[in-house]
Design an enzyme around this catalytic site. Structure first.
Site, PDB file in Angstrom:
ATOM      1  N   ASP A 202       0.842  -1.202   0.000  1.00 52.44           N
ATOM      2  CA  ASP A 202       0.000   0.000   0.000  1.00 52.44           C
ATOM      3  C   ASP A 202       0.877   1.251   0.000  1.00 52.44           C
ATOM      4  OD1 ASP A 202      -3.014  -1.140   1.048  1.00 52.44           O
ATOM      5  OD2 ASP A 202      -1.267  -2.383   1.426  1.00 52.44           O
ATOM      6  N   ASP A 229      -1.464  -2.528  -4.124  1.00 54.50           N
ATOM      7  CA  ASP A 229      -1.781  -1.104  -4.003  1.00 54.50           C
ATOM      8  C   ASP A 229      -0.525  -0.267  -4.240  1.00 54.50           C
ATOM      9  OD1 ASP A 229      -4.355  -1.818  -3.572  1.00 54.50           O
ATOM     10  OD2 ASP A 229      -4.510  -1.041  -1.535  1.00 54.50           O
ATOM     11  N   TYR A 232      -2.103   4.376  -6.395  1.00 55.11           N
ATOM     12  CA  TYR A 232      -3.331   5.025  -5.917  1.00 55.11           C
ATOM     13  C   TYR A 232      -3.830   6.071  -6.916  1.00 55.11           C
ATOM     14  CZ  TYR A 232      -3.037   2.623  -1.479  1.00 55.11           C
ATOM     15  OH  TYR A 232      -3.031   1.651  -0.501  1.00 55.11           O
ATOM     16  N   HIS A 367      -2.841  -9.732  -1.471  1.00 52.68           N
ATOM     17  CA  HIS A 367      -3.112  -8.396  -0.953  1.00 52.68           C
ATOM     18  C   HIS A 367      -3.931  -8.390   0.337  1.00 52.68           C
ATOM     19  CE1 HIS A 367      -3.354  -4.103  -0.921  1.00 52.68           C
ATOM     20  NE2 HIS A 367      -4.666  -4.087  -1.068  1.00 52.68           N
ATOM     21  N   HIS A 377     -11.412  -3.674   6.864  1.00 50.63           N
ATOM     22  CA  HIS A 377     -11.323  -4.885   6.039  1.00 50.63           C
ATOM     23  C   HIS A 377     -11.372  -6.172   6.864  1.00 50.63           C
ATOM     24  CE1 HIS A 377     -10.392  -2.095   2.865  1.00 50.63           C
ATOM     25  NE2 HIS A 377      -9.265  -1.733   3.446  1.00 50.63           N
ATOM     26  N   HIS A 404      -3.140  -4.204   2.341  1.00 49.29           N
ATOM     27  CA  HIS A 404      -4.561  -3.837   2.392  1.00 49.29           C
ATOM     28  C   HIS A 404      -4.947  -3.090   3.660  1.00 49.29           C
ATOM     29  CE1 HIS A 404      -8.434  -3.852   0.593  1.00 49.29           C
ATOM     30  NE2 HIS A 404      -8.989  -4.761   1.375  1.00 49.29           N
ATOM     31  N   VAL A 405      -4.628  -3.638   4.825  1.00 51.66           N
ATOM     32  CA  VAL A 405      -4.892  -2.959   6.095  1.00 51.66           C
ATOM     33  C   VAL A 405      -3.712  -2.040   6.378  1.00 51.66           C
ATOM     34  CG1 VAL A 405      -5.266  -3.237   8.565  1.00 51.66           C
ATOM     35  CG2 VAL A 405      -6.276  -4.862   6.953  1.00 51.66           C
ATOM     36  N   HIS A 406      -3.994  -0.753   6.583  1.00 45.22           N
ATOM     37  CA  HIS A 406      -2.926   0.243   6.681  1.00 45.22           C
ATOM     38  C   HIS A 406      -2.368   0.311   8.100  1.00 45.22           C
ATOM     39  CE1 HIS A 406      -4.962   2.357   3.026  1.00 45.22           C
ATOM     40  NE2 HIS A 406      -4.391   1.204   2.715  1.00 45.22           N
TER      41      HIS A 406
END
Length: 544
Positions: A202, A229, A232, A367, A377, A404-406
Site C-alpha cells: 500500500d 496497491d 493510488y 493483498h 477490512h 490492504h490494512v494500513h
C-alpha cells in the site's frame, strides 16, 4: 577437574535448546517463534505521528519527466522464475490525456537491452516486446489516457549472484539510457539466499511514501516485494481532482475514474531504486481501475513484467519464482480463487512441484489478509481463506505477507483461527504510506465489531464470514479481546526486511518510519521445524 568431552549429538541438542530460547544478535536478545505462541501485544497509538500524508504534486522534481524524445524513463527490474533470467522494463515517449488522443505506435521504437558482467563491455544484447495501453471512459466529459510505449525485455543465461551492468532503449535512435547495475539472485539451494528482502504494501506516492522508500533503500535490499496497491491513481478523477476517500467525495461519478499520470509519477520517483533492485508486485484493489468494456487491471498488467509464463501461469495475477532457497508464490485476491478455478489448479500444481530440499522456504503473498484484527477490512477475504488455506497448510507454507490494512500486524503460527505450531506466520505490512488514513481501531475493542453484512469483498462478491462456532469467540463475529493468534500489532507507517540465515532460521525486522534507520519496531526469528511439520512432498518421498 579434568576436561569433559561432550558428544557432537549432545552439543547439537544444547545449541537447539539455546536457539529455542532466544538468539543473541549484536548484543540484542531476539525471540524466536519457538518461544511462542506469544501473548498478544498492542502498541499504544502514537498520536503525535501522522506523517505528511499528502500526495507528491506533479511539480515535484522527483516525479517530472527528465528525458527527451524516446530516451528511456521509468526503468525497472523484475525477476524471472530463477536466477538465470531477469526482466528489464521501461517507457519511451510521452503519455497523452484528454478527449482526443492518438496512441503512439510501439513499432516505431526498438526494445533493446545491451548488457554484460560488471567491469566488462556490454557485448550481449537482448530484444523484447513493447505495448501501449489506454484507460478509456464511455462517458462525455471524462479525459481518456494513453501511455507511452512500455518495453519488456528478458535477459537470459545469467550467472547466479553476479553483478551486471546494462543500458536499455533503441541504439538506432541514439536513445539509450545511462548504465545501470543489478545483481542476480543466488542459485537455488538450502544454504543460498539473498541477503535482504524488503517487504512493503500500500505504498502510494506521498511524503510518507518517500520516508518509507528512503528507509527501505538504506537497508540495501536485494529484492523488493510490493504486496499490492501501488500508485493510488484511482483516488483521482480524470481532471486531476483527488480525495483520501474517493467514494466519499465523488459518489456521483458514472464510473470509478482514475488519473493515470500518477502511475508515471510513481515510476519516475521509484526508478533510482528499482532500476537496480528487482521489484515483484502483486495486484491490490487499487489496481482494479475499471474502464470501458469492463476492462480492469490494465495499468498493472501492462507496466510490470511478470514471470507468469516461466512459472506455468496464464495470468499476471498469480505467479511464482525462486530467490535462492526461497520459493515465492504470488496469489491474486481479485481473481477467482475457487477450487474449480484456474488459479487454484495452478497453485496446487506449483506447490506440488516445489522441492523443499532445494528451496526449503516457502513464502506466499497476496493483498487482502486472512488474519487481521483491525476493523478496516475485517474478515473481508474470508472466502479466499476458506478455499485456499487447507492447501497452503498441507504444503507447509512458512510465511505469508499481506497488505490492504494500513497498519502492521504479526501473527503467531495459526491455522483455521487456531494456534498451530505448523501453521504459517502471517504478517500484514500494508503501512507503506499512501494518502488514505492509517488503520487504528481494532475489531475486538468495545463497539468496533463490524456488522457481518459489511464484510464481503465487494469486487469478488463472496460472503463467507459468519459467527465463529468454536474457540474463544464461539457464537460471535469478533473476539472480546485481542485474539490469541495476534502476537503484535501497531499503527505506524513502515516496511519490513526479511533475512534468511539458513534453511531453518529467518530474521524478520519491521522498521517504523519515525525511527532511526537502524531501529527495529518488531524483530523475531521465524524458525522452521521440518522434522515436526513435514510437508506433503516430504511425506510422499519418505513413503517411497
Amino acid at each position: 577437574m579434568g576436561s569433559v568431552l561432550v558428544s557432537p549429538l549432545i552439543g547439537t541438542l544444547c545449541m537447539l535448546v539455546l536457539l529455542s530460547i532466544s538468539i543473541v544478535d549484536g548484543g540484542v536478545v531476539i525471540p524466536t517463534t519457538l518461544d511462542g505462541p506469544f501473548k498478544p501485544v498492542t502498541v499504544p497509538l502514537d498520536k503525535s505521528f501522522r506523517g505528511k500524508a499528502v500526495d507528491m504534486p506533479d511539480t515535484d522534481p522527483l516525479v517530472q519527466r527528465n528525458v527527451e524524445g524516446f530516451e528511456p524513463e521509468q526503468i525497472s527490474l523484475s525477476l524471472s522464475a530463477s536466477h538465470s533470467s531477469v526482466w528489464v522494463s521501461w517507457i519511451t515517449g510521452e503519455f497523452q490525456i484528454g478527449e482526443n488522443i492518438e496512441p503512439l505506435d510501439p513499432a516505431t521504437v526498438g526494445s533493446i537491452v545491451q548488457y554484460g558482467r560488471f567491469g566488462r563491455s556490454l557485448t550481449r544484447q537482448a530484444v523484447g516486446s513493447s505495448l501501449v495501453y489506454s484507460q478509456l471512459y464511455p462517458f462525455e466529459g471524462l479525459q481518456n489516457y494513453t501511455s507511452g510505449i512500455i518495453h519488456h525485455v528478458r535477459l537470459t543465461g545469467l550467472k547466479p549472484n553476479t553483478l551486471y551492468q546494462y543500458k536499455c532503449g533503441d541504439p538506432s535512435l541514439a536513445a539509450m539510457s545511462d548504465v545501470h547495475y543489478f545483481r542476480t539472485m543466488p542459485v537455488s539451494g538450502p544454504k543460498s539466499y539473498p541477503s535482504r528482502i524488503a517487504v512493503v504494501g500500500d505504498l502510494g506516492l506521498t511524503y510518507n511514501t518517500t520516508s518509507t522508500v528512503d528507509h527501505m533503500a538504506s537497508n540495501h535490499p536485494d529484492l523488493i516485494l510490493l504486496v499490492g496497491d501501488v500508485s493510488y491513481a484511482n483516488l483521482y478523477l480524470t481532471n486531476g481532482s483527488s480525495s483520501d476517500c474517493y467514494s466519499c467525495s465523488f459518489n456521483n461519478t458514472p464510473i470509478h475514474e482514475t488519473y493515470q499520470p500518477r502511475w508515471d509519477y510513481w515510476g519516475r520517483y521509484m526508478e533510482p531504486l528499482i532500476s537496480s533492485v528487482p521489484i515483484m508486485v502483486v495486484e491490490g484493489n487499487h489496481e482494479i481501475e475499471q474502464q470501458a468494456e469492463n476492462k480492469t487491471f490494465v495499468a498493472y498488467s501492462s507496466r510490470f513484467a511478470f514471470p507468469s509464463e516461466e512459472s506455468g501461469s496464464s495470468s499476471t495475477f498469480y505467479y511464482s519464482f525462486n530467490a535462492g532457497g526461497i520459493h515465492f508464490i504470488m496469489l491474486g485476491a481479485y481473481i477467482s480463487y475457487d477450487k474449480s478455478g484456474d488459479q487454484y489448479k495452478w497453485l496446487e500444481k506449483d506447490l506440488a512441484s516445489v522441492d523443499r530440499e532445494v528451496t526449503p522456504w516457502l513464502v506466499a503473498t497476496w493483498h487482502a489478509p486472512w488474519y487481521s484484527t483491525y476493523k478496516a477490512h475485517y474478515r473481508e477475504a474470508e472466502c479466499m481463506r476458506v478455499e485456499m488455506e487447507d492447501l497452503l497448510y498441507k504444503y507447509g507454507v512458512d510465511i505469508v505477507f499481506n497488505g490492504h490494512v494500513h497498519a502492521y500486524e504479526r501473527s503467531n503460527r495459526v491455522y483455521n483461527y487456531t494456534l498451530d505450531p505448523c501453521g504459517p506466520v502471517y504478517i500484514t505490512v500494508g503501512d507503506g504510506g499512501n494518502r488514505e488514513k492509517m488503520a487504528i481501531t481494532h475489531a475486538d475493542e468495545p463497539g468496533n465489531c463490524p456488522e457481518p453484512s459489511t464484510t464481503p469483498d465487494e469486487y469478488m462478491g463472496g460472503f463467507c464470514a459468519f459467527n465463529f462456532t468454536s474457540g474463544p469467540a464461539a457464537g460471535k463475529f469478533c473476539w472480546d479481546q485481542q485474539p490469541d493468534y495476534s502476537a503484535f500489532r501497531e499503527s505506524s507507517f513502515g516496511h519490513g526486511i526479511l533475512e534468511m540465515k539458513n534453511e531453518t532460521h529467518a530474521l524478520w525486522i519491521w522498521h517504523r518510519n519515525q525511527d532511526f534507520y537502524g531501529s527495529a519496531g518488531d524483530e523475531i526469528y521465524i524458525v522452521r521445524q521440518p522434522d515436526k511439520c513435514p510437508t506433503v512432498k516430504a511425506v510422499d518421498i519418505h513413503k517411497t
